[in-house]
Each structure stands twice: as structure tokens, then as C-alpha cells.
Design an enzyme around this catalytic site. Structure first.
Site: not given
Length: 422
Positions: A221, A224, A383-384
Site C-alpha cells: 500500500h 501520499y 465507493v468504487e
């Protein structure tokens, strides 16, 4: 690429499986062949599999008595072509030479947008090349409306090396309501809130999550971001940077951990020797699933509200840190395919454990991560893009605890007790 089969063949009278309506339907469609015991989180639409499909109780006996099919599995000495090349390290402090169109006389908003769009494309190209399949990212460009900003979501799925990933850029404008502005002022005393109580703001960021197919390769992950509040005339008022990057291995590997952390420490030390120990501790604390007493992964760096020494210096630090993403991550993916004299799990055990670790990853993102919760609670949120971080497949087993002396148990021990790697 290894995948769990869509069917499990019972080979023991200990076979136990509680199925709900979804599984009974799948059983019919598969002509009597039961699906895998893993409880899947598929795509973006499911927050928790239990909530969506009903309660599914699984057993260790089931997985041990199952036939797990390895589709197109490569021997460990056959490294995909795209992973064979070394990833070059860009010289620190050379961002103005490296990024086309970036100039020192730009506003910080312009600098960050130019920087983040450049690295979105570079990272996308790097992942596509490493995947070695010809599969490409899907581009989804979106807008929040006139004068509200938007972004570019790029999603990758079902490749040869990478099962799922997303690299998202966004730059948005808006107004913080009075309550949110007052909360923000607690950490930023220089904020000047207009008489209306509403505070104009601007925010941009680059966020990514990559989930490899191989159970020996870690998920990763990175995020920034830059945030500034604005005066009523649109000029900048208060500002700060935040972000970081962290590694989440399925099986702990010291070489991967040292390499990942060393590159981040080198960047931190080049700007401020206090950065790495401070930001590493911050990552260890933030990426903790507190109710389990277990970290999501082996950390990295994490920081927020960074305003010192000045905007340009912090910008240069962020630009150097982003430049280390591909060089810090892809070697760990390559090592999953290389021969090794280290103990390794069987494919069956590896895939089983990968599903459980991804379950933990999903738990953190949905139950702990403040960014996910903030995004889902924000009116008009995308949301996607928010749930792009979830793995394609994840699994949970009731009260599962690995043998402490197993590879899985040793990994959990590391996740419960953060270490210093450099």
C-alpha cells in the site's frame, strides 16, 4: 498464477460445511460440486462476506481434505520475464529533472498534481510490465461536478503476477462544514475560519494497493497527499502533507523486510534523520488491528500533518519517497518465484494462508482504517475507488490459530511484535 479451485471434493467423513442460500444455489449450478470453503470478498460490492452471504463456518479439516488446484503454476525458478530486470533507483533530489512539466515557480497545488499524475503513469507501467501477461489497467476518469475536482482511477485485475491492484489519483475542491473545520483547527492553530463557519479546502493524493497472485509475494500500500485550506479569495491559507507506504507479507521474509525498510530509511535520512524512526513507529501504531493485537503487515513509514520545515522541503521529501515505490516492492515479488533454500509452504498451505491473511487485510481496511471510514461516510463519495483496496479473494475461518512453530505461526509472531529491520 495460483488460484483456489471452484470445487472441493470431500474425501473424509469429517467433512463439515454449513451452507447458506448462496452456496446451495452455487451447488446446483455446479452440478453437485461444492465450491471452495473460502468466504470470498469479491470485487467492490461486499463489505463483509458474512454480512452479504450469511454465516459460513469452516474447519481446518475441510481444507486439509480438499483438492486445491494450481492453475498455470510456475516452478519457483521460472521468474516471469517482466520481473527479471532490476528496477533502477532514481537519484534523490532530482524531481525537477525527472518529471516532465514540473517547475519550481508552480504553486504547490500544481506541483503536487503534476508529480502525482506522473508517478501514477510510471507505477502503472511498472506493474503492467512486471505482470508479463499483456494485461493492462482499466482507466476510469471521474468528476465531482463543476469546480469540485475529480480524479483518475486505474484498476488492474486477473493478471499473471498480480491478481488485483489499483492506482488512484484525485484532486478535489470543497467546503468543510463548521464542525469539521473546528475539529481541524485543533491540530492547526493557524486556521482562520470565515464568519460563515465553512472553510474552503483543496486536497490531492495518489493512493495505491497491489495484491499479487503468488502466496509468497506481499501485498503493498502507498498513499501520499497534500491538503490546504483556502482564504475566501481562493489563495492558500494553512497546508500540510501526509502519506507513507507499507508492506503486508503473507509469509514473513527478512530479506524483503530489510530491503523495503532500508530504501525508505535512506530517503528519510536524506531529508531529516528523525523522520524514519518517527514515521516507522507511526506506521507500526497505525496499521495495527487493535482488537486482534496484530499488525496488518510489517509496516514502513506513515505520517500526517507534516508542515516543517517549509512546503518546498516537504514536497522534495514526498517526491523522493514516491520514487522508491517500485524499487522497494518489485524485488520482493520477484523473490517469490526464485529458488530458495529457505523453508517454504506447500501450494495448498500457501493458498489457504494467503486467503486468511487477505481476510485480515480486508478487516483492517473496513473496520480500522480512518481513511476508508471517512470516505464511505462522506456524501457523494466514490465507493468504487474507496473499496478498490480490497483483495479479490479473502477468507475467514472460525477461531483459526496456526501452529506457533509453523511458517504461518512465525509470521503471526512478527505481526504481533513489530521489529526494527534497519
Amino acid at each position: 498464477m495460483l488460484r483456489l479451485s471452484n470445487r472441493v471434493i470431500a474425501s473424509s467423513r469429517k467433512f463439515q460445511f454449513h451452507v447458506d442460500k448462496f452456496v446451495r444455489h452455487a451447488h446446483t449450478k455446479l452440478d453437485g460440486r461444492l465450491p471452495s470453503n473460502s468466504l470470498y470478498v469479491a470485487g467492490y460490492g461486499v463489505l463483509f462476506g458474512v454480512a452479504a452471504w450469511g454465516t459460513t463456518v469452516t474447519t481446518t479439516e475441510l481444507i486439509r481434505n480438499s483438492i486445491i488446484k494450481a492453475e498455470s503454476a510456475e516452478p519457483p525458478d521460472q521468474v516471469p520475464a517482466g520481473l527479471k530486470s532490476a528496477v533502477p533507483l532514481r537519484e534523490l533530489g532530482t524531481v525537477y529533472d525527472a518529471v516532465p512539466g514540473l517547475r519550481k515557480d508552480m504553486s504547490m497545488r500544481e506541483k503536487m498534481e503534476t508529480l502525482l499524475k506522473f508517478y501514477q503513469l510510471e507505477i502503472v507501467a511498472g506493474i503492467e510490465g512486471a505482470d508479463s501477461s499483456g494485461q493492462t489497467f482499466i482507466k476510469d476518469e471521474w468528476s465531482r461536478g463543476e469546480n469540485k475536482g475529480g480524479g483518475i482511477t486505474r484498476v488492474f485485475q486477473d493478471g499473471k503476477v498480480f491478481e488485483k491492484g489499483g492506482v488512484n489519483f484525485s484532486a478535489i475542491y470543497g467546503t468543510l462544514p463548521p464542525a469539521a473545520a473546528q475539529r481541524m483547527r485543533a491540530n492547526h492553530k493557524d486556521l482562520v475560519i470565515p464568519p460563515s463557519g465553512e472553510l474552503p479546502f483543496y486536497a490531492c493524493g495518489l493512493s495505491l494497493v497491489i495484491h499479487p497472485a503468488h502466496y509468497l509475494a506481499p501485498s503493498v500500500h502507498m498513499n501520499y497527499r497534500y491538503f490546504e485550506t483556502q482564504n475566501e479569495d481562493g489563495t492558500p491559507q494553512a497546508w500540510w502533507f501526509g502519506g507513507g507506504q507499507d508492506l503486508s507479507p503473507m509469509y514473513f521474509d527478512m530479506d524483503d523486510a530489510v530491503h523495503f525498510h532500508k530504501l525508505l530509511k535512506d530517503v528519510c535520512d536524506a531529508h531529516d534523520e528523525e523522520y524514519y524512526p518517527k514515521f516507522k513507529k507511526w506506521a507500526d501504531d497505525y496499521f495495527l488491528i487493535k482488537y486482534r493485537g496484530e499488525a496488518r503487515g510489517i509496516g514502513g513509514i506513515f505520517f500526517d500533518d507534516l508542515t516543517k520545515p517549509d512546503p518546498e522541503d516537504v514536497f522534495l521529501f514526498v517526491s523522493d519517497a514516491i520514487s522508491r515505490f517500485l524499487p522497494s516492492y518489485l524485488p520482493a515479488v520477484r523473490r517469490a518465484y526464485e529458488p530458495s533454500d529457505k523453508p517454504r509452504p506447500t501450494p495448498e498451505a500457501g493458498m489457504h494462508w494467503q486467503g486468511l491473511r487477505r481476510g485480515r487485510y480486508a478487516e483492517f481496511n473496513l473496520a480500522v482504517d480512518r481513511g476508508t471510514q471517512f470516505g464511505l461516510q462522506t456524501p457523494g463519495s466514490r465507493v468504487e475507488s474507496i473499496l478498490m483496496t480490497l483483495p479479490k479473494h479473502a477468507s475467514w475461518e472460525y477461531n483459526y490459530h496456526p501452529d506457533p512453530d509453523s511458517l504461518e505461526g512465525k509470521t503471526v509472531e512478527v505481526l504481533k511484535n513489530p521489529k526494527d529491520y534497519v
